[in-house]
Structures are given as structure tokens and as C-alpha cells.
Design a protein around this motif. Structure first.
Motif, PDB file in Angstrom:
ATOM      1  N   GLN A 195       0.833  -1.199   0.000  1.00  0.00           N
ATOM      2  CA  GLN A 195       0.000   0.000   0.000  1.00  0.00           C
ATOM      3  C   GLN A 195       0.871   1.254   0.000  1.00  0.00           C
ATOM      4  O   GLN A 195       0.550   2.234  -0.678  1.00  0.00           O
ATOM      5  CB  GLN A 195      -0.937   0.006   1.217  1.00  0.00           C
ATOM      6  N   GLU A 196       1.959   1.228   0.730  1.00  0.00           N
ATOM      7  CA  GLU A 196       2.861   2.372   0.793  1.00  0.00           C
ATOM      8  C   GLU A 196       3.448   2.682  -0.580  1.00  0.00           C
ATOM      9  O   GLU A 196       3.539   3.853  -0.981  1.00  0.00           O
ATOM     10  CB  GLU A 196       4.000   2.121   1.803  1.00  0.00           C
ATOM     11  N   GLU A 197       3.868   1.637  -1.296  1.00  0.00           N
ATOM     12  CA  GLU A 197       4.458   1.843  -2.619  1.00  0.00           C
ATOM     13  C   GLU A 197       3.437   2.440  -3.592  1.00  0.00           C
ATOM     14  O   GLU A 197       3.747   3.376  -4.345  1.00  0.00           O
ATOM     15  CB  GLU A 197       4.997   0.522  -3.174  1.00  0.00           C
ATOM     16  N   VAL A 198       2.218   1.912  -3.568  1.00  0.00           N
ATOM     17  CA  VAL A 198       1.173   2.428  -4.454  1.00  0.00           C
ATOM     18  C   VAL A 198       0.864   3.880  -4.087  1.00  0.00           C
ATOM     19  O   VAL A 198       0.766   4.745  -4.970  1.00  0.00           O
ATOM     20  CB  VAL A 198      -0.098   1.551  -4.384  1.00  0.00           C
ATOM     21  N   ALA A 199       0.729   4.139  -2.807  1.00  0.00           N
ATOM     22  CA  ALA A 199       0.435   5.503  -2.347  1.00  0.00           C
ATOM     23  C   ALA A 199       1.512   6.477  -2.823  1.00  0.00           C
ATOM     24  O   ALA A 199       1.201   7.563  -3.320  1.00  0.00           O
ATOM     25  CB  ALA A 199       0.316   5.528  -0.824  1.00  0.00           C
ATOM     26  N   GLY A 200       2.764   6.087  -2.693  1.00  0.00           N
ATOM     27  CA  GLY A 200       3.866   6.946  -3.118  1.00  0.00           C
ATOM     28  C   GLY A 200       3.828   7.237  -4.611  1.00  0.00           C
ATOM     29  O   GLY A 200       4.057   8.370  -5.044  1.00  0.00           O
ATOM     30  N   LYS A 201       3.528   6.239  -5.408  1.00  0.00           N
ATOM     31  CA  LYS A 201       3.481   6.410  -6.863  1.00  0.00           C
ATOM     32  C   LYS A 201       2.296   7.259  -7.309  1.00  0.00           C
ATOM     33  O   LYS A 201       2.354   7.917  -8.337  1.00  0.00           O
ATOM     34  CB  LYS A 201       3.461   5.049  -7.553  1.00  0.00           C
TER      35      LYS A 201
ATOM     36  N   VAL B  61      -0.733   9.856  -2.923  1.00  0.00           N
ATOM     37  CA  VAL B  61      -1.798   9.851  -1.919  1.00  0.00           C
ATOM     38  C   VAL B  61      -1.262   9.148  -0.676  1.00  0.00           C
ATOM     39  O   VAL B  61      -0.176   8.589  -0.688  1.00  0.00           O
ATOM     40  CB  VAL B  61      -3.086   9.134  -2.435  1.00  0.00           C
ATOM     41  N   SER B  62      -2.039   9.149   0.384  1.00  0.00           N
ATOM     42  CA  SER B  62      -1.596   8.480   1.608  1.00  0.00           C
ATOM     43  C   SER B  62      -1.876   6.974   1.547  1.00  0.00           C
ATOM     44  O   SER B  62      -2.713   6.513   0.771  1.00  0.00           O
ATOM     45  CB  SER B  62      -2.313   9.079   2.821  1.00  0.00           C
ATOM     46  N   ARG B  63      -1.146   6.235   2.394  1.00  0.00           N
ATOM     47  CA  ARG B  63      -1.384   4.805   2.496  1.00  0.00           C
ATOM     48  C   ARG B  63      -2.811   4.549   2.967  1.00  0.00           C
ATOM     49  O   ARG B  63      -3.468   3.606   2.549  1.00  0.00           O
ATOM     50  CB  ARG B  63      -0.380   4.153   3.454  1.00  0.00           C
ATOM     51  N   GLN B  64      -3.330   5.415   3.833  1.00  0.00           N
ATOM     52  CA  GLN B  64      -4.691   5.277   4.342  1.00  0.00           C
ATOM     53  C   GLN B  64      -5.715   5.397   3.204  1.00  0.00           C
ATOM     54  O   GLN B  64      -6.745   4.728   3.233  1.00  0.00           O
ATOM     55  CB  GLN B  64      -4.978   6.330   5.425  1.00  0.00           C
ATOM     56  N   THR B  65      -5.419   6.227   2.223  1.00  0.00           N
ATOM     57  CA  THR B  65      -6.315   6.362   1.073  1.00  0.00           C
ATOM     58  C   THR B  65      -6.398   5.036   0.322  1.00  0.00           C
ATOM     59  O   THR B  65      -7.489   4.579  -0.032  1.00  0.00           O
ATOM     60  CB  THR B  65      -5.830   7.486   0.127  1.00  0.00           C
ATOM     61  N   ILE B  66      -5.255   4.409   0.113  1.00  0.00           N
ATOM     62  CA  ILE B  66      -5.230   3.101  -0.569  1.00  0.00           C
ATOM     63  C   ILE B  66      -6.027   2.089   0.248  1.00  0.00           C
ATOM     64  O   ILE B  66      -6.831   1.322  -0.281  1.00  0.00           O
ATOM     65  CB  ILE B  66      -3.781   2.602  -0.780  1.00  0.00           C
TER      66      ILE B  66
ATOM     67  N   ALA C 200      -4.617   1.404 -12.851  1.00  0.00           N
ATOM     68  CA  ALA C 200      -4.638   0.418 -13.933  1.00  0.00           C
ATOM     69  C   ALA C 200      -3.260   0.328 -14.583  1.00  0.00           C
ATOM     70  O   ALA C 200      -2.738  -0.771 -14.796  1.00  0.00           O
ATOM     71  CB  ALA C 200      -5.709   0.786 -14.959  1.00  0.00           C
ATOM     72  N   ASP C 201      -2.664   1.473 -14.875  1.00  0.00           N
ATOM     73  CA  ASP C 201      -1.327   1.486 -15.478  1.00  0.00           C
ATOM     74  C   ASP C 201      -0.303   0.839 -14.540  1.00  0.00           C
ATOM     75  O   ASP C 201       0.519   0.033 -14.972  1.00  0.00           O
ATOM     76  CB  ASP C 201      -0.895   2.922 -15.800  1.00  0.00           C
ATOM     77  N   LEU C 202      -0.375   1.203 -13.274  1.00  0.00           N
ATOM     78  CA  LEU C 202       0.555   0.685 -12.284  1.00  0.00           C
ATOM     79  C   LEU C 202       0.450  -0.839 -12.160  1.00  0.00           C
ATOM     80  O   LEU C 202       1.453  -1.535 -12.016  1.00  0.00           O
ATOM     81  CB  LEU C 202       0.273   1.351 -10.930  1.00  0.00           C
ATOM     82  N   TYR C 203      -0.772  -1.369 -12.236  1.00  0.00           N
ATOM     83  CA  TYR C 203      -1.006  -2.801 -12.085  1.00  0.00           C
ATOM     84  C   TYR C 203      -0.927  -3.559 -13.413  1.00  0.00           C
ATOM     85  O   TYR C 203      -1.142  -4.762 -13.460  1.00  0.00           O
ATOM     86  CB  TYR C 203      -2.370  -3.049 -11.444  1.00  0.00           C
ATOM     87  N   GLY C 204      -0.636  -2.835 -14.499  1.00  0.00           N
ATOM     88  CA  GLY C 204      -0.503  -3.488 -15.801  1.00  0.00           C
ATOM     89  C   GLY C 204      -1.822  -4.007 -16.336  1.00  0.00           C
ATOM     90  O   GLY C 204      -1.872  -5.085 -16.946  1.00  0.00           O
TER      91      GLY C 204
END
Length: 151
Positions: A18-24, A27-32, A51-55
């Protein structure tokens, strides 16, 4: 499966925290976490970035089908001995009544030999077992059906 669970599964499949996605996404980890718990939803821009991030395509990310997952799970749990006990024609005829009625209308003996020859050809030509030849022929018919629907 909920949208949040689908987002969670897509993230896990991508191997991201969640932290990695939030950083990219900025947004905050809490948002994820809230998205994955169905407490809030990402907006369309964030969804596109996810969608792009997850391919995945955006459609793949946001479209999920509970029935498909449930059916696949049921198939995975059903062994061959149970499957052989099921009257599939009766089961499917609830959804497709023609399956319960066609035998009295269609001259099955006209079509059966042609289909039998096709099965035998698949067995001989490709070394398929009887069951595998049947499944391949069924899949070919499904492909023909899908193409006819597109026309």
C-alpha cells in the motif's frame, strides 16, 4: 468480490505494498486502504493510474464479476466423480429450455455421425483422448458461436 477487494487483489498480484502504491500516486497509504476496504472510491484519474501501475486496462481494473469468480471456484472444487453424477442437460435446460426440448424436434441421428467423425479425427490426428477431443470440439464450436455473434 467487491471493487475494493478487486483493487486489493490487483495490488497483491503486482507485488506492491500500500505504501508503494500511495507513493506512486501521491496519496496516503490510508487512502489506498480505504479504497481496498470499500470505504471510498478512487476518482477516474486515480483509477487510470492504478490500472497502469497494475498493468491492466481500466476496464479490467474496475470491471469484476462475482458470478464468474463463484463459478470458477465451484468448478475448481468439483471433482470428476461428482461431475459424472450431474445431469448437465437438465441443469443447463433451466437456463436454456431448448436443451430439454430439442430431442423431440431435431433429427439427432443426422448430426451425431458427423460430430462423431470430427471427434475421431481429432483423436487420430492430434492424439487426443476421447474427453480431450470432445473438449477441443466444444471449444471450437464456442469460438464459432462467438464469431457469429460479432457479425
Amino acid at each position: 468480490m467487491s471493487l475494493g477487494n478487486h483493487l486489493f487483489q490487483a495490488r497483491k498480484k503486482s507485488g506492491l505494498s500500500q505504501e508503494e502504491v500511495a507513493g506512486k500516486l501521491g496519496v496516503s497509504r490510508q487512502t489506498i486502504s480505504k479504497w481496498e476496504l470499500d470505504e471510498t472510491l478512487p476518482d477516474i484519474r486515480q483509477s487510470r493510474k492504478l490500472a497502469d501501475l497494475y498493468g491492466m486496462s481500466l476496464d479490467e481494473l474496475i470491471v469484476f464479476d462475482v458470478d464468474v469468480k463463484e463459478i470458477q471456484d465451484a468448478i475448481d472444487r468439483t471433482d470428476e466423480s461428482v461431475s459424472e453424477k450431474i445431469d448437465w442437460t437438465k441443469a443447463w435446460s433451466k437456463k436454456y429450455p431448448v436443451l430439454a426440448a430439442y430431442q423431440s424436434e431435431v433429427e439427432v441421428q443426422e448430426y451425431a455421425p458427423q460430430l462423431s467423425r470430427m471427434l475421431q479425427d481429432l483423436e487420430k490426428k492430434y492424439g487426443f483422448s476421447e474427453l480431450d477431443a470432445f473438449l477441443v470440439l466444444k471449444d471450437i464450436l464456442a469460438g464459432v458461436w462467438k464469431n457469429r455473434k460479432k457479425e
